[in-house]
Design a protein around this motif. Structure first.
Motif, PDB file in Angstrom:
ATOM      1  N   LYS A  29       0.857  -1.210   0.173  1.00 42.74           N
ATOM      2  CA  LYS A  29       0.028  -0.054  -0.152  1.00 42.74           C
ATOM      3  C   LYS A  29       1.059   1.126   0.021  1.00 42.74           C
ATOM      4  CE  LYS A  29      -3.888   2.118   2.730  1.00 42.74           C
ATOM      5  NZ  LYS A  29      -3.459   3.372   3.093  1.00 42.74           N
ATOM      6  N   GLN A  30       1.734   1.463   0.827  1.00 38.13           N
ATOM      7  CA  GLN A  30       2.891   2.319   0.873  1.00 38.13           C
ATOM      8  C   GLN A  30       3.304   2.564  -0.387  1.00 38.13           C
ATOM      9  OE1 GLN A  30       5.854   2.288   3.996  1.00 38.13           O
ATOM     10  NE2 GLN A  30       6.771   4.022   3.004  1.00 38.13           N
ATOM     11  N   HIS A  31       4.060   1.411  -1.202  1.00 39.64           N
ATOM     12  CA  HIS A  31       4.551   1.515  -2.461  1.00 39.64           C
ATOM     13  C   HIS A  31       3.500   2.309  -3.634  1.00 39.64           C
ATOM     14  CE1 HIS A  31       6.740   0.379  -6.425  1.00 39.64           C
ATOM     15  NE2 HIS A  31       5.343   0.177  -6.602  1.00 39.64           N
ATOM     16  N   LEU A  32       2.300   1.612  -3.386  1.00 40.57           N
ATOM     17  CA  LEU A  32       1.291   2.285  -4.376  1.00 40.57           C
ATOM     18  C   LEU A  32       1.106   3.856  -4.202  1.00 40.57           C
ATOM     19  CD1 LEU A  32      -1.415  -0.517  -4.498  1.00 40.57           C
ATOM     20  CD2 LEU A  32       0.140   0.225  -6.340  1.00 40.57           C
ATOM     21  N   GLU A  33       0.951   4.157  -2.865  1.00 42.41           N
ATOM     22  CA  GLU A  33       0.898   5.618  -2.586  1.00 42.41           C
ATOM     23  C   GLU A  33       1.997   6.522  -2.778  1.00 42.41           C
ATOM     24  OE1 GLU A  33      -0.575   5.008   1.518  1.00 42.41           O
ATOM     25  OE2 GLU A  33      -2.645   4.883   0.958  1.00 42.41           O
ATOM     26  N   GLU A  34       3.303   6.065  -2.611  1.00 44.52           N
ATOM     27  CA  GLU A  34       4.329   6.729  -3.247  1.00 44.52           C
ATOM     28  C   GLU A  34       4.410   6.980  -4.664  1.00 44.52           C
ATOM     29  OE1 GLU A  34       7.699   4.383  -1.581  1.00 44.52           O
ATOM     30  OE2 GLU A  34       7.270   5.379   0.420  1.00 44.52           O
ATOM     31  N   LYS A  35       3.659   6.082  -5.399  1.00 50.05           N
ATOM     32  CA  LYS A  35       3.659   6.155  -6.703  1.00 50.05           C
ATOM     33  C   LYS A  35       2.156   7.182  -7.243  1.00 50.05           C
ATOM     34  CE  LYS A  35       6.881   3.384  -8.375  1.00 50.05           C
ATOM     35  NZ  LYS A  35       8.000   3.665  -9.048  1.00 50.05           N
ATOM     36  N   GLY A  36       1.613   7.626  -6.100  1.00 50.20           N
ATOM     37  CA  GLY A  36       0.360   8.614  -6.555  1.00 50.20           C
ATOM     38  C   GLY A  36      -0.948   7.835  -6.950  1.00 50.20           C
ATOM     39  N   VAL A  37      -1.021   6.457  -6.591  1.00 47.08           N
ATOM     40  CA  VAL A  37      -1.955   5.617  -6.477  1.00 47.08           C
ATOM     41  C   VAL A  37      -2.763   5.750  -5.239  1.00 47.08           C
ATOM     42  CG1 VAL A  37      -3.076   3.307  -6.701  1.00 47.08           C
ATOM     43  CG2 VAL A  37      -1.042   4.411  -8.005  1.00 47.08           C
ATOM     44  N   SER A  38      -4.183   5.969  -5.037  1.00 46.93           N
ATOM     45  CA  SER A  38      -5.075   6.188  -3.971  1.00 46.93           C
ATOM     46  C   SER A  38      -5.522   5.033  -3.652  1.00 46.93           C
ATOM     47  CB  SER A  38      -6.007   7.075  -4.116  1.00 46.93           C
ATOM     48  OG  SER A  38      -6.757   7.121  -2.887  1.00 46.93           O
ATOM     49  N   CYS A  39      -5.340   4.471  -2.547  1.00 44.83           N
ATOM     50  CA  CYS A  39      -5.724   3.064  -1.940  1.00 44.83           C
ATOM     51  C   CYS A  39      -6.803   3.371  -0.546  1.00 44.83           C
ATOM     52  CB  CYS A  39      -4.613   2.289  -1.174  1.00 44.83           C
ATOM     53  SG  CYS A  39      -3.401   2.023  -2.484  1.00 44.83           S
ATOM     54  N   GLU A  40      -7.605   2.311  -0.562  1.00 36.76           N
ATOM     55  CA  GLU A  40      -8.665   2.577   0.540  1.00 36.76           C
ATOM     56  C   GLU A  40      -8.075   2.000   1.984  1.00 36.76           C
ATOM     57  OE1 GLU A  40     -12.241   0.034  -0.365  1.00 36.76           O
ATOM     58  OE2 GLU A  40     -12.605   1.243  -2.063  1.00 36.76           O
ATOM     59  N   ALA A  41      -8.529   2.238   2.702  1.00 37.65           N
ATOM     60  CA  ALA A  41      -8.091   1.995   4.278  1.00 37.65           C
ATOM     61  C   ALA A  41      -7.933   0.299   4.120  1.00 37.65           C
ATOM     62  CB  ALA A  41      -9.095   2.091   5.266  1.00 37.65           C
ATOM     63  N   ILE A  42      -6.868  -0.200   4.754  1.00 39.88           N
ATOM     64  CA  ILE A  42      -6.744  -1.783   4.820  1.00 39.88           C
ATOM     65  C   ILE A  42      -7.798  -2.130   5.780  1.00 39.88           C
ATOM     66  CG2 ILE A  42      -5.412  -3.548   5.607  1.00 39.88           C
ATOM     67  CD1 ILE A  42      -2.958  -1.720   4.823  1.00 39.88           C
ATOM     68  N   ARG A  43      -8.478  -3.333   5.422  1.00 39.64           N
ATOM     69  CA  ARG A  43      -9.727  -3.917   6.026  1.00 39.64           C
ATOM     70  C   ARG A  43      -9.206  -5.393   6.352  1.00 39.64           C
ATOM     71  NH1 ARG A  43     -14.630  -2.719   2.195  1.00 39.64           N
ATOM     72  NH2 ARG A  43     -13.185  -2.187   0.572  1.00 39.64           N
ATOM     73  N   VAL A  44      -9.986  -6.127   7.107  1.00 39.24           N
ATOM     74  CA  VAL A  44     -10.118  -7.401   7.287  1.00 39.24           C
ATOM     75  C   VAL A  44     -11.017  -8.148   6.985  1.00 39.24           C
ATOM     76  CG1 VAL A  44      -9.449  -9.174   9.123  1.00 39.24           C
ATOM     77  CG2 VAL A  44      -8.433  -6.832   9.272  1.00 39.24           C
ATOM     78  N   ASP A  45     -10.798  -9.179   6.215  1.00 37.55           N
ATOM     79  CA  ASP A  45     -11.960 -10.261   5.430  1.00 37.55           C
ATOM     80  C   ASP A  45     -12.340 -10.922   6.840  1.00 37.55           C
ATOM     81  OD1 ASP A  45     -13.502 -12.206   4.587  1.00 37.55           O
ATOM     82  OD2 ASP A  45     -12.352 -12.296   2.704  1.00 37.55           O
ATOM     83  N   PRO A  46     -13.697 -10.569   7.157  1.00 42.18           N
ATOM     84  CA  PRO A  46     -14.483 -11.412   8.242  1.00 42.18           C
ATOM     85  C   PRO A  46     -14.500 -13.089   8.168  1.00 42.18           C
ATOM     86  CG  PRO A  46     -16.129 -10.260   7.275  1.00 42.18           C
ATOM     87  CD  PRO A  46     -14.780  -9.880   6.589  1.00 42.18           C
ATOM     88  N   LEU A  47     -14.368 -13.573   6.829  1.00 39.82           N
ATOM     89  CA  LEU A  47     -14.368 -14.822   6.693  1.00 39.82           C
ATOM     90  C   LEU A  47     -13.170 -15.631   6.781  1.00 39.82           C
ATOM     91  CD1 LEU A  47     -16.924 -14.985   3.594  1.00 39.82           C
ATOM     92  CD2 LEU A  47     -17.706 -15.561   6.121  1.00 39.82           C
ATOM     93  N   THR A  48     -12.073 -14.817   6.065  1.00 40.62           N
ATOM     94  CA  THR A  48     -10.849 -15.659   6.323  1.00 40.62           C
ATOM     95  C   THR A  48      -9.624 -14.972   7.380  1.00 40.62           C
ATOM     96  OG1 THR A  48      -9.867 -13.872   4.623  1.00 40.62           O
ATOM     97  CG2 THR A  48     -10.975 -15.926   3.783  1.00 40.62           C
ATOM     98  N   ASP A  49      -9.951 -13.697   7.746  1.00 39.20           N
ATOM     99  CA  ASP A  49      -9.328 -12.962   8.779  1.00 39.20           C
ATOM    100  C   ASP A  49      -7.921 -12.357   7.979  1.00 39.20           C
ATOM    101  OD1 ASP A  49      -9.240 -11.897  11.406  1.00 39.20           O
ATOM    102  OD2 ASP A  49      -7.734 -13.673  11.991  1.00 39.20           O
ATOM    103  N   LYS A  50      -8.047 -12.211   6.782  1.00 36.07           N
ATOM    104  CA  LYS A  50      -7.059 -11.891   5.938  1.00 36.07           C
ATOM    105  C   LYS A  50      -7.013 -10.279   5.485  1.00 36.07           C
ATOM    106  CE  LYS A  50      -4.730 -15.810   5.597  1.00 36.07           C
ATOM    107  NZ  LYS A  50      -3.500 -16.073   5.663  1.00 36.07           N
TER     108      LYS A  50
END
Length: 128
Positions: A89-110
């Motif tokens: 995510k940091q790499h993408l944002e440093e390249k100017g790519v906007s990312c959503e907040a990191i979430r956790v999948d409730p089914l896989t906990d990933k």
């Protein structure tokens, strides 16, 4: 019928050079080859990830826009597996790519996050 794996994913870009730079320079794909198809006024690039053919990147004059919203009928998103989602995510944002907040999948906990390519195609990073 026995499907062994996904062979490739085809993406139509509105601006071939912009999308090629995004997938290669930002996401780390390599350009295996490309060809200009004069009869169609279209570029086709073959992109690999870690040496494995993965994406056909096309351009066509005046392609129709993608239906809006992630719930539109059709491809919902492409997901890429990463080892360290924070670093990715940091790499993408440093390249100017906007990312959503990191979430956790409730089914896989990933952990996962979404971002978009230059044409608004929804892409996902998924921490394996």
């Amino acid at each position: 019928m026995f499907i062994r794996k996904v062979h490739h994913i085809a993406i139509i870009a509105s601006h071939y050079e912009t999308s090629k730079a995004f997938y290669c320079d930002v996401l780390g794909f390599t350009l295996m080859g490309e060809v200009y198809r004069e009869a169609r006024d279209s570029w086709k690039g073959d992109l690999a990830l870690n040496g494995e053919y993965a994406i056909e990147l096309f351009s066509f004059p005046f392609p129709p826009a993608r239906p809006d919203g992630p719930e539109a009928c059709g491809l919902r998103h492409l997901a890429f597996s990463v080892e360290d989602i924070e670093a990715a995510k940091q790499h993408l944002e440093e390249k100017g790519v906007s990312c959503e907040a990191i979430r956790v999948d409730p089914l896989t906990d990933k952990r996962y996050t979404f971002f978009k390519d230059p044409d608004g195609l929804p892409l996902e990073l998924y921490q394996a």
